[in-house]
Scaffold this active site. Structure first.
Site, PDB file in Angstrom:
ATOM      1  N   CYS A  90       0.838  -1.193   0.000  1.00 14.19           N
ATOM      2  CA  CYS A  90       0.000   0.000   0.000  1.00 14.19           C
ATOM      3  C   CYS A  90       0.872   1.242   0.000  1.00 14.19           C
ATOM      4  O   CYS A  90       1.986   1.232   0.537  1.00 14.19           O
ATOM      5  CB  CYS A  90      -0.916   0.002   1.226  1.00 14.19           C
ATOM      6  SG  CYS A  90      -2.171   1.321   1.190  1.00 14.19           S
ATOM      7  N   GLY A 127      -4.223  -4.288   0.880  1.00 18.92           N
ATOM      8  CA  GLY A 127      -3.410  -3.244   0.298  1.00 18.92           C
ATOM      9  C   GLY A 127      -4.157  -2.286  -0.637  1.00 18.92           C
ATOM     10  O   GLY A 127      -5.334  -2.063  -0.497  1.00 18.92           O
ATOM     11  N   SER A 150     -12.016   4.522   0.484  1.00 20.78           N
ATOM     12  CA  SER A 150     -11.794   4.566   1.927  1.00 20.78           C
ATOM     13  C   SER A 150     -11.547   6.006   2.360  1.00 20.78           C
ATOM     14  O   SER A 150     -10.604   6.656   1.883  1.00 20.78           O
ATOM     15  CB  SER A 150     -10.600   3.695   2.308  1.00 20.78           C
ATOM     16  OG  SER A 150     -10.834   2.340   1.973  1.00 20.78           O
ATOM     17  N   ARG A 180      -5.083   8.267   8.488  1.00 16.30           N
ATOM     18  CA  ARG A 180      -4.866   7.797   7.112  1.00 16.30           C
ATOM     19  C   ARG A 180      -3.807   8.689   6.465  1.00 16.30           C
ATOM     20  O   ARG A 180      -4.110   9.726   5.871  1.00 16.30           O
ATOM     21  CB  ARG A 180      -6.180   7.815   6.325  1.00 16.30           C
ATOM     22  CG  ARG A 180      -7.238   6.879   6.917  1.00 16.30           C
ATOM     23  CD  ARG A 180      -8.414   6.697   5.981  1.00 16.30           C
ATOM     24  NE  ARG A 180      -8.035   6.100   4.718  1.00 16.30           N
ATOM     25  CZ  ARG A 180      -7.833   4.788   4.517  1.00 16.30           C
ATOM     26  NH1 ARG A 180      -7.988   3.943   5.523  1.00 16.30           N
ATOM     27  NH2 ARG A 180      -7.488   4.339   3.332  1.00 16.30           N
ATOM     28  N   CYS A 230     -23.299 -17.797   5.950  1.00 16.60           N
ATOM     29  CA  CYS A 230     -22.218 -17.108   5.259  1.00 16.60           C
ATOM     30  C   CYS A 230     -22.310 -17.393   3.761  1.00 16.60           C
ATOM     31  O   CYS A 230     -22.564 -18.535   3.365  1.00 16.60           O
ATOM     32  CB  CYS A 230     -20.867 -17.585   5.778  1.00 16.60           C
ATOM     33  SG  CYS A 230     -20.536 -17.151   7.504  1.00 16.60           S
ATOM     34  N   ASP A 273     -12.279 -13.418   4.631  1.00 17.58           N
ATOM     35  CA  ASP A 273     -11.139 -12.554   4.903  1.00 17.58           C
ATOM     36  C   ASP A 273     -10.766 -12.543   6.378  1.00 17.58           C
ATOM     37  O   ASP A 273      -9.668 -12.123   6.741  1.00 17.58           O
ATOM     38  CB  ASP A 273     -11.464 -11.127   4.432  1.00 17.58           C
ATOM     39  CG  ASP A 273     -10.216 -10.284   4.272  1.00 17.58           C
ATOM     40  OD1 ASP A 273      -9.131 -10.872   4.105  1.00 17.58           O
ATOM     41  OD2 ASP A 273     -10.314  -9.048   4.310  1.00 17.58           O
ATOM     42  N   CYS A 285     -33.376 -14.987  21.037  1.00 21.45           N
ATOM     43  CA  CYS A 285     -33.363 -13.529  20.924  1.00 21.45           C
ATOM     44  C   CYS A 285     -34.446 -13.046  19.969  1.00 21.45           C
ATOM     45  O   CYS A 285     -34.592 -13.569  18.854  1.00 21.45           O
ATOM     46  CB  CYS A 285     -31.992 -13.052  20.432  1.00 21.45           C
ATOM     47  SG  CYS A 285     -31.881 -11.269  20.204  1.00 21.45           S
ATOM     48  N   CYS A 297     -29.872 -10.147  12.729  1.00 23.84           N
ATOM     49  CA  CYS A 297     -28.411 -10.329  12.668  1.00 23.84           C
ATOM     50  C   CYS A 297     -27.974 -11.780  12.557  1.00 23.84           C
ATOM     51  O   CYS A 297     -26.824 -12.045  12.209  1.00 23.84           O
ATOM     52  CB  CYS A 297     -27.735  -9.690  13.874  1.00 23.84           C
ATOM     53  SG  CYS A 297     -27.888 -10.635  15.398  1.00 23.84           S
TER      54      CYS A 297
END
Length: 417
Positions: free
Chosen positions: A25, A74, A130, A142, A268, A284, A327, A333
């Protein structure tokens, strides 16, 4: 056996996220959790052309009309424009007829030039930028390797995206420097005309250690309060005009649809995360040997997708902590992210680190979300009738997706339309 697996895969969409230049990066953000992954700043190793072609050819053979690529780092633009020109050439070469190809790319935007922006527009790339907020917030963390803030260069890149009419969204990391500034961030987005925004809580470097749960630099209380304050601005007295991914996902559930964000889905999604060298993982947050599925240079894509480790990974999300099973907000969620849970070693699983954050914003926003959903359903019915379509019969299944009969659901809107 292999042929059966191949056939079944054609009926499932498989997304791909590739770390184009590993962790290389041009910025040195102090909170970047890739900083502990062994990357070599200054040394850029992009994906080998032979590996790239092998994978794209195999992947395209498994698609069923849709092929999705996400390019990350990166900083993926360090791979150079010629690399991405080769990407789109190979995609076109190997895509079956009528395949919809999508490319998204996450960047700090500091390297965007007129040529890059024109390329993104030509090939319909969706760009994630970003940016942690206005100059004073963004430039605190940053920064370049020389410690200079990145804000001006980011905004210059954004202007080039706008000039070329490239679709983009803003990704903001929520950390100690902006967690208490939700209103200021939302005002900044409004002033800059940013229409699509998403938040991610800041991870600690320890988050990549395989035997520890996800570690974060803000508390659940801080994140929950941030989300509540951001919701007030997003709600806009019942007329949201900005897409905030977290709240869009909440509203989806109130509209009887599944959330799009992976951490709030029931299961997922089947995705491949590829390191620059071809190592394959299911997520990830699970980049470690325990979940390595293989390497797309040496292994066939079918074998990788059918790895027993993939099934082990997919089994994590449904293995809910006891607290989650009863719940009232479970449908919103689905237990959050498995990476953020923690086992005490006695078969007791602690819920997602941000469980209290989610409960706080769900309860805070509930009544207003119900109201928004009612308005959307009413608009759906109005559009249905204005298009000249027949009004549903009272015992028909309702158009809104609730599964109820029309008379028990949206028929009540007829008198107000």
């Amino acid at each position: 056996m292999v042929q059966n697996c191949l056939t079944s895969q054609k009926h499932n969409h498989i997304g791909v996220m590739w770390k184009t230049v590993s962790e290389a990066c041009n910025l040195a953000c102090d909170y970047c959790y890739y900083s502990s992954c062994g990357g070599q700043p200054g040394k850029i190793a992009k994906i080998d052309p032979i590996l790239l072609e092998k994978f794209i050819k195999e992947y395209m053979s498994l698609t069923n009309g849709v092929a999705s690529f996400a390019w990350q780092g990166g900083e993926p633009l360090l791979a150079g424009l010629d690399f991405f020109k080769q990407v789109v050439l190979l995609q076109a070469k190997y895509a079956p007829k009528n395949t919809i190809i999508s490319n998204s790319l996450q960047t700090n935007a500091t390297l965007i030039t007129e040529e890059w922006a024109s390329f993104f527009k030509q090939y319909n790339f969706l760009i994630g930028v970003s940016l942690d907020g206005p100059r004073n917030i963004n430039d605190a963390r940053r920064v370049t390797g020389h410690g200079k803030g990145s804000f001006d260069r980011v905004m210059s890149g954004i202007e080039l995206l706008r000039k070329n009419r490239v679709d983009f969204n803003i990704l903001t990391v929520i950390h100690q420097g902006n967690a208490g500034m939700a209103r200021e961030l939302m005002q900044f987005y409004q002033e800059e005309g940013f229409t699509h925004v998403q938040f991610i809580p800041c991870m600690d470097f320890r988050a990549q250690e395989p035997n520890l749960p996800g570690q974060y630099l803000i508390s659940p209380k801080e994140y929950g309060q941030f989300l509540c304050e951001a919701f007030d601005a997003w709600y806009n007295d019942g007329n949201p005009f900005r897409s905030v991914r977290f709240f869009d996902n909440m509203l989806n559930v109130y509209l009887h649809q599944e959330a799009e964000l992976c951490i709030h889905r029931k299961s997922c999604p089947k995705t491949l995360i590829l390191e620059q060298n071809g190592d394959a993982f299911p997520c990830d947050f699970y980049i470690n040997d325990d979940y390595k599925l293989g390497n797309v240079r040496q292994d066939s894509l079918i074998d990788i997708l059918n790895s027993p480790k993939y099934e082990d990974f997919l089994g994590l999300k449904p293995a809910l902590p006891d607290k989650c099973k009863s719940c009232m907000n479970l449908k919103l969620c689905h237990g959050g992210c498995p990476r953020n849970r923690w086992s005490q070693g006695n078969d007791t699983v602690i819920p997602d680190y941000f469980c209290d954050s989610y409960m706080q914003v769900y309860n805070y926003a509930h009544k207003r979300m119900e109201s928004l959903a009612e308005n959307v359903k009413m608009q759906w019915l109005r559009s249905h009738l204005e298009a000249g379509r027949t009004k549903p019969e009272r015992n028909d299944v309702c158009l809104c997706g609730s599964g109820k009969k029309f008379k028990k659901c949206c028929e009540r809107f007829i008198q107000t339309i």
